[in-house]
Write a protein that holds these residues in place. Structure first.
Motif, mmCIF file in Angstrom:
data_model
loop_
_atom_site.group_PDB
_atom_site.id
_atom_site.type_symbol
_atom_site.label_atom_id
_atom_site.label_comp_id
_atom_site.label_asym_id
_atom_site.label_seq_id
_atom_site.Cartn_x
_atom_site.Cartn_y
_atom_site.Cartn_z
ATOM 1 N N ILE A 58 27.229 33.717 -25.759
ATOM 2 C CA ILE A 58 28.373 32.857 -25.458
ATOM 3 C C ILE A 58 27.830 31.519 -25.005
ATOM 4 C CG2 ILE A 58 28.513 33.845 -23.124
ATOM 5 C CD1 ILE A 58 31.515 33.188 -23.285
ATOM 6 N N GLY A 59 28.480 30.439 -25.425
ATOM 7 C CA GLY A 59 27.936 29.140 -25.055
ATOM 8 C C GLY A 59 28.976 28.045 -25.000
ATOM 9 N N VAL A 60 28.518 26.899 -24.502
ATOM 10 C CA VAL A 60 29.390 25.722 -24.455
ATOM 11 C C VAL A 60 28.568 24.505 -24.869
ATOM 12 C CG1 VAL A 60 28.918 25.230 -22.007
ATOM 13 C CG2 VAL A 60 31.053 24.428 -23.036
ATOM 14 N N SER A 61 29.210 23.598 -25.602
ATOM 15 C CA SER A 61 28.580 22.336 -25.987
ATOM 16 C C SER A 61 29.344 21.206 -25.335
ATOM 17 C CB SER A 61 28.655 22.117 -27.492
ATOM 18 O OG SER A 61 27.940 23.109 -28.152
ATOM 19 N N ILE A 62 28.619 20.331 -24.690
ATOM 20 C CA ILE A 62 29.261 19.200 -24.020
ATOM 21 C C ILE A 62 28.935 17.930 -24.794
ATOM 22 C CG2 ILE A 62 29.318 17.886 -21.865
ATOM 23 C CD1 ILE A 62 28.406 20.670 -20.603
ATOM 24 N N GLY A 63 29.960 17.196 -25.148
ATOM 25 C CA GLY A 63 29.784 15.975 -25.937
ATOM 26 C C GLY A 63 29.444 14.797 -25.040
ATOM 27 N N LEU A 64 28.154 14.490 -24.923
ATOM 28 C CA LEU A 64 27.724 13.471 -23.967
ATOM 29 C C LEU A 64 28.211 12.072 -24.342
ATOM 30 C CD1 LEU A 64 24.100 14.671 -23.134
ATOM 31 C CD2 LEU A 64 26.227 15.138 -21.924
ATOM 32 N N ASP A 65 28.356 11.805 -25.641
ATOM 33 C CA ASP A 65 28.833 10.475 -26.032
ATOM 34 C C ASP A 65 30.291 10.287 -25.659
ATOM 35 O OD1 ASP A 65 26.586 9.220 -27.904
ATOM 36 O OD2 ASP A 65 26.639 11.380 -28.105
ATOM 37 N N ARG A 66 31.051 11.371 -25.741
ATOM 38 C CA ARG A 66 32.466 11.255 -25.362
ATOM 39 C C ARG A 66 32.602 11.080 -23.863
ATOM 40 N NH1 ARG A 66 35.850 15.030 -29.535
ATOM 41 N NH2 ARG A 66 34.812 14.254 -31.391
ATOM 42 N N ILE A 67 31.766 11.793 -23.117
ATOM 43 C CA ILE A 67 31.786 11.609 -21.665
ATOM 44 C C ILE A 67 31.391 10.181 -21.329
ATOM 45 C CG2 ILE A 67 30.573 12.248 -19.544
ATOM 46 C CD1 ILE A 67 30.749 15.121 -20.434
#
Lengths: 586, 586
Positions: free
Chosen positions: B442-451
């Motif tokens: 199970i995982g999560v991807s965080i969109g650093l450019d959107r942040i």
């Protein structure tokens, strides 16, 4: 899964063993044995995945080959812990020296890279034409930086920029020495109009700080000046058009004997043998400030205005390096030439003494630093292949057998002054080749993979951890999932990195094992009467390497009873957590 | 140089102005005016570089186009200071939650990516065949992670891995909203056999910590469960083979009204209209635990064993989320479907409330999160194009006119459980499709450019610095180069980031200006009688934004006289340096 995965693991372990045997200069028989075993394991793996036997063409097609592309690799947790540490130190030194960060895309428009790397252009990775722009993976950080500076005309803001990231070259890899097709470079550049040699000494001071703080071992920074070198060629009688080819030949002196270099000059490049011999007298010179004095008094060199300019620079530089207190790391070395055309002044290269390949120690004053043909720290051909031009089919993907034990890590950092590169871009963009409003630049590239290749065996020897988890919360008895999660949440919120075993009712030994596998210093036990009374039990432990094996040291016997409400403050007061908070690795 | 560079700069500034006008929802006339001015500037730039006029074919060829590839950009010092800060917080949260770092190459063998992304496969960047392997740039971190896990069988070591790095998609970019062709993702994955929903709640707790610490603004994490969704399709009468296509249609509910989605189901995908209407009743539901109760009591859903399994999971999850104290961030949303086939359990997506495009606020419960067709946070098509299939020629390089003001930042993080992906690799590598020894993940991807796109305007508004330099050493009078270098060297060695003006005899105002441009808090003056007597003068200053403009605040008038030998200790005792040492940004 078991077959392929466990074989893969065995191959990796055996390969690591082989590397450490080589690193520790173990008995040749031991190395041969380990090599044979690795070969057998690789064959077994090939059979298991059905990928290595070309006779079984159909089978090969059916199965997926689980590997990373040639010249690249994954870095797992323990290795990344070391690599992140290296990057942290490097970045800290960069900002200590007034640098600001720049980030450019991993690929550039193909024409940006064109004409910058001479014959090494064949090593550039191109992207497929999928409709639209022609793109290539960046080959170094210098050309993207120059493109950025030409685009933004950033002369009035920060004059020191750093970049850390991966660059790409389709060269023949020597993985264990950090020579990869995908490798990490850390660059620092100073640009703008400054007084002579002040930026140069800032860069050299920076490089010294980084290599010292990283404890790479004894290192030397070799220096030379393009103007002195060109002046030498001039007074020795090298025709102007042969200056760069002859300079390239000189650059090979760190891996070839003078006789071979002389042959290249005279036979291959058609230089008068007398001229070559005169050059030979100069380029064998190396030393400190006394060499500068000798050259200043050289009556022949007095005839070259260029050489005199270079010597004037070197005199200023040596005075500054004394103020920076780094002269003892410096070797003024007339054989250093650096391959790339665009250097215009001081050039330099850092070498770690211990990283030479075995058998190369015959002339300790000339460490084997391959890979100087490129702008920066290139993953270049191994030493033994250096003179066999016919074999140098770079860019193909046939597996060449490289004896890694014969290859040193080589130069770990390099750079120089390049005053015309930004101007080249500006001129090309304006379409007017005369319109070169240059921006003087000087920079250094640090080869992070090579540094990692040097540090990693020491790091492993010291048995470093792969994680920063400081507390492992363990239930005694009834599971206590809710209490474990609550405590972990509070610890994390207080900045204490914490974890627990993600099962409802895990067994006590299983939880201890999990915490110990990550070498978590504090085991926090909750349960029983203590929990009811508002207490937890804290056990501190640490690990050290004894005779090559990790051993646990129980710091506090059965552990200490700490009030649940006071736990966080209690932990923060421990020596272990205070050391860790101060940035030291536990 | 002046022409192109200064025009480039003007274009950049105008573009920034336009962005902030849009961000602050400025008057439409103001925005139009700024847009027009930007267009004019771009034309002028095109004329200056000779690149934008296709009629002048020959001129175009002569000149180099100074730009980054489509969908990519450089990040300069101020932006990188913000981006590095974001990365630092994210990594700190990752290690706080027990994660270890993994790094994989930026490109993979093409067959590794094949068959993982459905119709989005056309967005993969391929490398040119230069002899050897067929390679592609990675599309996300999930597939490389699964490949790594299948290769190493890493079931016995760390069960939490994180990766931060760039991924690549040949999509149509919307730069100002952080939708790029090259963009940064931060992934965290938990794998192994654990008890139900504990890893899920760990990941959700992690995501909440990160978004809270980054102060992205009010955010919601939408949750759904693939088994519940599939159970709903089952009881509504969707034929098994249409489950995934219908799921894809549902996934568009965040950007299309139900009527459009219903049309796609019935006309395009041939679903019985009655079945579609039944689905419509379910997928409009959203809420908290009360929705769970409602579904548990739903007599129709009782007929689906899958749905009941999913509901059981959700009940456990809600109990755990209460312990983690994060239920108020959660929205149980039956319209969330996530595009990719490989999810097998819980799925989720984080939305920042304020990042919706203007005009989308009609239904605040349905924020516009485009880009859910992909595994993770994709830079997908803008809202206004979502329904015009004929125009969606993704992958070409024609400039499509996108009105960026109509596009929201969308989902900033997403993920879910994927229990079969590693098994797929293992089976493919063994050549035996039945031999699927899976590894639950199970995982999560965080969109650093959107942040970054969300944080950047606030960061700019607060007037953040671009450097950490704490002391600027200035000579009064005679240059004092030696004394300046000595002092800077000592400060740096003591861990105080310091700099000076790299000229022999710089003027006093020039030095002050340089230090102030970098907003260095301490100006340290050396010279005159004070120097002779062993003293330096320290002036402290700071900057703040007043009415959108930076203003300097002199903290200490003419400055304080400090003994040269006590300077470092004195500086370390200041509030400014103590705050900075504690990790806070000044």
């Amino acid at each position: 899964m078991a077959d392929v995965a466990s074989l893969n693991k065995e191959v990796q372990e055996q390969s690591n063993l082989l590397k450490s045997l080589r690193t520790s200069n173990a008995d040749a028989n031991l190395i041969d044995e380990a090599k044979k075993r690795l070969g057998d394991l690789k064959k077994a793996l090939g059979a298991a995945t059905g990928t290595k036997d070309p006779k079984e063409g159909t089978k090969k097609k059916d199965r997926l080959l689980l590997k990373t592309p040639k010249g690249t690799r994954d870095y797992g947790p323990t290795e990344m812990f070391c690599r992140e540490y290296v990057e942290r130190i490097v970045k800290d030194c960069f900002t200590s020296h007034g640098g600001s960060c720049l980030d450019t895309p991993v690929f550039e428009r193909k024409e940006i890279l064109a004409g910058k790397y001479g014959e090494d252009a064949k090593l550039i990775f191109d992207l497929q034409d999928q409709g639209g722009e022609q793109l290539s993976l960046r080959y170094d950080h210098t050309v993207p930086l120059a493109r950025y500076l030409a685009m933004t005309g950033l002369t009035n803001t920060s004059s020191k920029l750093w970049q850390v990231g991966k660059v790409y070259r389709r060269d023949n890899p020597v993985m264990s020495k950090g020579r990869m097709r995908e490798f990490s470079q850390a660059d620092f550049d100073i640009f703008g109009q400054w007084d002579p040699m002040i930026p140069e000494s800032e860069v050299l001071s920076l490089l010294t700080s980084i290599l010292t703080r990283l404890e790479v071992g004894e290192f030397t920074i070799k220096l030379n000046h393009r103007k002195i070198l060109d002046g030498i060629f001039e007074v020795c009688g090298v025709p102007e058009e042969k200056t760069r080819p002859i300079s390239s030949a000189v650059d090979k002196l760190d891996k070839l004997p003078w006789a071979d270099v002389r042959l290249e000059m005279t036979v291959e490049k058609g230089l008068d043998p007398d001229v070559a011999d005169k050059i030979g007298e100069y380029v064998k010179l190396k030393g400190g400030e006394e060499l500068l004095t000798k050259l200043e008094e050289d009556s022949v060199l007095k005839n070259s205005a260029r050489a005199q300019e270079g010597l004037k620079d070197m005199a200023i530089l040596f005075r500054l390096l004394r103020i920076y207190k780094i002269t003892e790391k410096i070797s003024f070395d007339l054989s250093l030439a650096r391959g790339l055309d665009y250097y215009t002044g001081l050039i330099y290269e850092a070498i770690v003494e211990g990283s030479a390949p075995p058998g190369f120690g015959t002339n300790p004053a000339v460490p084997p630093s391959q890979g100087t043909e490129s702008a920066v720290v290139a993953p270049s051909k191994p030493a033994k292949k250096a003179s066999s031009k016919s074999k140098a089919k770079s860019g193909d993907d046939e597996d060449e057998e490289i004896d890694e034990s014969q290859v040193g890590v080589g130069s770990i950092a390099a750079g120089g002054r390049y005053d015309n590169l930004v101007g080249m871009f500006v001129a090309a963009a304006s379409g007017d080749s005369k319109k070169v409003a240059g921006l003087p630049c000087i920079g250094v590239s640090i080869g992070l993979d090579r540094i990692f290749a040097i540090l990693w065996p020491k790091w492993e020897g010291r048995g470093m951890r792969a994680k920063e988890t400081m507390a492992y919360v363990i239930s005694v008895g009834d599971g206590h999932l809710e209490q474990r999660i609550e405590l972990v949440r509070e610890l994390r919120e207080a900045g204490i990195k914490a974890d627990f075993y993600a099962k409802n009712k895990p067994k006590l030994p299983t939880q201890f094992e999990a915490g110990e596998r990550d070498e978590v210093p504090f085991a926090i036990l909750i349960g029983g009467e203590e929990l009811t009374n508002g207490y937890v039990r804290v056990k501190e432990q640490r690990w050290q390497v004894v005779d090559g094996k990790k051993e646990k040291i129980q710091a506090s016997g059965k552990g200490e009873l700490v009030k649940r409400t006071e736990l966080i403050e209690w932990l923060k007061q421990t020596e272990t957590l205070r050391t860790w908070s101060s940035g030291k690795l536990v």
